[in-house]
Design a protein around this motif. Structure first.
Motif, mmCIF file in Angstrom:
data_model
loop_
_atom_site.group_PDB
_atom_site.id
_atom_site.type_symbol
_atom_site.label_atom_id
_atom_site.label_comp_id
_atom_site.label_asym_id
_atom_site.label_seq_id
_atom_site.Cartn_x
_atom_site.Cartn_y
_atom_site.Cartn_z
ATOM 1 N N SER A 125 38.397 45.365 45.085
ATOM 2 C CA SER A 125 39.795 45.570 44.678
ATOM 3 C C SER A 125 40.379 44.216 44.284
ATOM 4 C CB SER A 125 40.625 46.167 45.819
ATOM 5 O OG SER A 125 40.168 47.459 46.174
ATOM 6 N N LEU A 126 41.062 44.173 43.154
ATOM 7 C CA LEU A 126 41.720 42.948 42.723
ATOM 8 C C LEU A 126 42.746 43.291 41.652
ATOM 9 C CD1 LEU A 126 40.469 42.151 39.679
ATOM 10 C CD2 LEU A 126 38.519 41.487 41.067
ATOM 11 N N SER A 127 43.612 42.327 41.358
ATOM 12 C CA SER A 127 44.597 42.505 40.292
ATOM 13 C C SER A 127 44.712 41.212 39.509
ATOM 14 C CB SER A 127 45.960 42.913 40.857
ATOM 15 O OG SER A 127 46.487 41.893 41.683
ATOM 16 N N VAL A 128 45.041 41.346 38.227
ATOM 17 C CA VAL A 128 45.178 40.194 37.340
ATOM 18 C C VAL A 128 46.526 40.295 36.647
ATOM 19 C CG1 VAL A 128 44.199 38.930 35.392
ATOM 20 C CG2 VAL A 128 42.677 40.158 36.968
ATOM 21 N N GLU A 129 47.249 39.174 36.621
ATOM 22 C CA GLU A 129 48.588 39.160 36.040
ATOM 23 C C GLU A 129 48.558 38.793 34.564
ATOM 24 O OE1 GLU A 129 50.787 36.411 38.406
ATOM 25 O OE2 GLU A 129 50.740 37.668 40.203
ATOM 26 N N LYS A 130 49.567 39.217 33.850
ATOM 27 C CA LYS A 130 49.705 38.901 32.434
ATOM 28 C C LYS A 130 49.738 37.394 32.232
ATOM 29 C CE LYS A 130 52.861 39.531 28.498
ATOM 30 N NZ LYS A 130 51.812 39.882 27.527
ATOM 31 N N ALA A 136 36.156 36.259 48.346
ATOM 32 C CA ALA A 136 37.404 35.499 48.458
ATOM 33 C C ALA A 136 38.082 35.495 47.097
ATOM 34 C CB ALA A 136 37.136 34.063 48.919
ATOM 35 N N SER A 137 39.396 35.252 47.096
ATOM 36 C CA SER A 137 40.127 35.126 45.833
ATOM 37 C C SER A 137 41.361 34.264 46.066
ATOM 38 C CB SER A 137 40.533 36.498 45.284
ATOM 39 O OG SER A 137 41.448 37.134 46.153
ATOM 40 N N GLY A 138 41.822 33.636 44.985
ATOM 41 C CA GLY A 138 43.009 32.792 45.072
ATOM 42 C C GLY A 138 42.967 31.739 43.988
ATOM 43 N N THR A 139 43.937 30.848 44.001
ATOM 44 C CA THR A 139 43.921 29.735 43.064
ATOM 45 C C THR A 139 42.802 28.777 43.476
ATOM 46 O OG1 THR A 139 45.401 28.324 44.365
ATOM 47 C CG2 THR A 139 46.439 29.918 42.847
ATOM 48 N N GLN A 155 37.783 24.981 37.902
ATOM 49 C CA GLN A 155 38.823 24.210 38.575
ATOM 50 C C GLN A 155 39.878 23.704 37.596
ATOM 51 O OE1 GLN A 155 37.294 21.527 41.465
ATOM 52 N NE2 GLN A 155 39.203 20.375 41.703
ATOM 53 N N THR A 156 39.462 23.387 36.380
ATOM 54 C CA THR A 156 40.371 22.826 35.386
ATOM 55 C C THR A 156 41.204 23.890 34.685
ATOM 56 O OG1 THR A 156 38.841 20.998 34.974
ATOM 57 C CG2 THR A 156 40.528 21.410 33.299
ATOM 58 N N HIS A 157 40.606 25.048 34.395
ATOM 59 C CA HIS A 157 41.236 25.990 33.479
ATOM 60 C C HIS A 157 41.704 27.307 34.097
ATOM 61 C CE1 HIS A 157 40.135 23.490 30.057
ATOM 62 N NE2 HIS A 157 38.904 23.420 30.512
ATOM 63 N N CYS A 158 41.154 27.701 35.240
ATOM 64 C CA CYS A 158 41.478 29.024 35.773
ATOM 65 C C CYS A 158 42.712 28.986 36.677
ATOM 66 C CB CYS A 158 40.295 29.602 36.563
ATOM 67 S SG CYS A 158 38.899 30.041 35.512
ATOM 68 N N ASP A 159 43.601 29.960 36.486
ATOM 69 C CA ASP A 159 44.778 30.078 37.343
ATOM 70 C C ASP A 159 44.401 30.648 38.704
ATOM 71 O OD1 ASP A 159 46.864 29.305 35.376
ATOM 72 O OD2 ASP A 159 46.126 31.068 34.323
ATOM 73 N N ARG A 160 43.542 31.662 38.688
ATOM 74 C CA ARG A 160 43.038 32.236 39.933
ATOM 75 C C ARG A 160 41.565 32.579 39.749
ATOM 76 N NH1 ARG A 160 45.409 37.130 42.197
ATOM 77 N NH2 ARG A 160 45.946 37.776 40.082
ATOM 78 N N VAL A 161 40.882 32.740 40.883
ATOM 79 C CA VAL A 161 39.432 32.931 40.862
ATOM 80 C C VAL A 161 39.039 33.993 41.881
ATOM 81 C CG1 VAL A 161 37.182 31.798 41.063
ATOM 82 C CG2 VAL A 161 39.180 30.477 40.306
ATOM 83 N N ALA A 162 38.087 34.848 41.496
ATOM 84 C CA ALA A 162 37.475 35.790 42.424
ATOM 85 C C ALA A 162 36.040 35.345 42.690
ATOM 86 C CB ALA A 162 37.478 37.197 41.835
#
Length: 246
Positions: free
Chosen positions: A26-31, A212-215, A196-203
């Motif tokens: 389960s996860l969600s991605v923002e616009k 795990a997930s988060g910035t 690390q440089t380009h992603c806002d959040r990571v799964a």
């Protein structure tokens, strides 16, 4: 105000025979996010992305992309998303301009080909056969094809694998421009510096599960001592702690 969720995945599973490729993710991605999906080989990343694209159907659970059920509204969805094809998927005997025109013809809503060609710096290569281009130019062509329908969500599966540093930088420049336009980008990659440089959040996906997930900063803070890099996150969460091969 709560950010708009453009992708929602709820308790999704997918098996191939006895192999459980995805187990209750389960996860969600923002616009407007650049959302990374990382994990070792065979973790289920590609299967997860394929289900989000509507290419594969989940065994159970639900997936919504741009408010559309990916299983029930696949035809509508494909006009709203862009998928970066692997270079080997492009026709061997087709020129760059022919490939762009062909894919451009598939959609009702499109972006100007001249704009895409300029954005991806492909003008000098339009009359070149795709198979004769360098790896970086093949990937840039593939990204251009993914943009022909002016998609709201773009899926990139290992887009910089095997590329030289300059080609990687050029591709990420285009991704950044798409983000600035408000597009949402999902990317699967093994390059933790890029994450690390380009992603806002990571799964972090391991053995078919969301580990795990988060910035990037949030994931790094979970490491022993609370510091390090995304390479350390990958090794600790996706490899050593789970006893799987990188």
């Amino acid at each position: 105000m709560k950010n708009e969720q453009v992708i929602e995945v709820n308790d999704v599973t997918k098996s191939y025979g006895k192999v459980q490729a995805v187990q209750g993710i389960s996860l969600s991605v923002e616009k407007g996010e650049v959302y990374g999906v990382i994990g070792p080989k065979g973790a289920g990343k590609s299967t997860l992305l394929e289900m989000l694209m509507g290419v594969r159907k989940a065994d159970s659970g639900s997936i919504s992309v741009l408010g559309l059920d990916v299983d029930q509204e696949e035809e509508t969805l494909k006009h709203k998303i862009g998928i970066q094809l692997q270079a080997t998927s492009l026709f061997d005997r087709v020129k760059v301009k022919e490939a762009l025109k062909q894919f451009h013809s598939y959609y009702n809503k499109t972006r100007s080909l001249d704009e895409i060609i300029g954005l991806c710096s492909l003008q000098p290569y339009l009359n070149k056969y795709v198979r004769k281009l360098s790896g970086g130019l093949q990937q840039r062509t593939a990204l251009a094809i993914a943009l022909v329908n002016d998609p709201e969500v773009i899926f990139l599966d290992e887009p910089t694998a095997g590329l030289e540093p300059q080609a990687r930088a050029e591709l990420w420049d285009i991704v950044q421009l798409m983000k600035e336009e408000g597009k949402t980008i999902l990317i699967s990659t093994h390059d933790m510096e890029e994450v690390q440089t380009h992603c806002d959040r990571v799964a972090v996906v391991v053995e078919g599960k969301l580990f795990a997930s988060g910035t990037p900063d949030e994931l790094i803070a979970q490491l022993p001592g609370g510091d390090g890099t995304m390479e350390d996150v990958y090794l600790q969460m996706a490899v050593f702690q789970n006893g799987v091969s990188a």
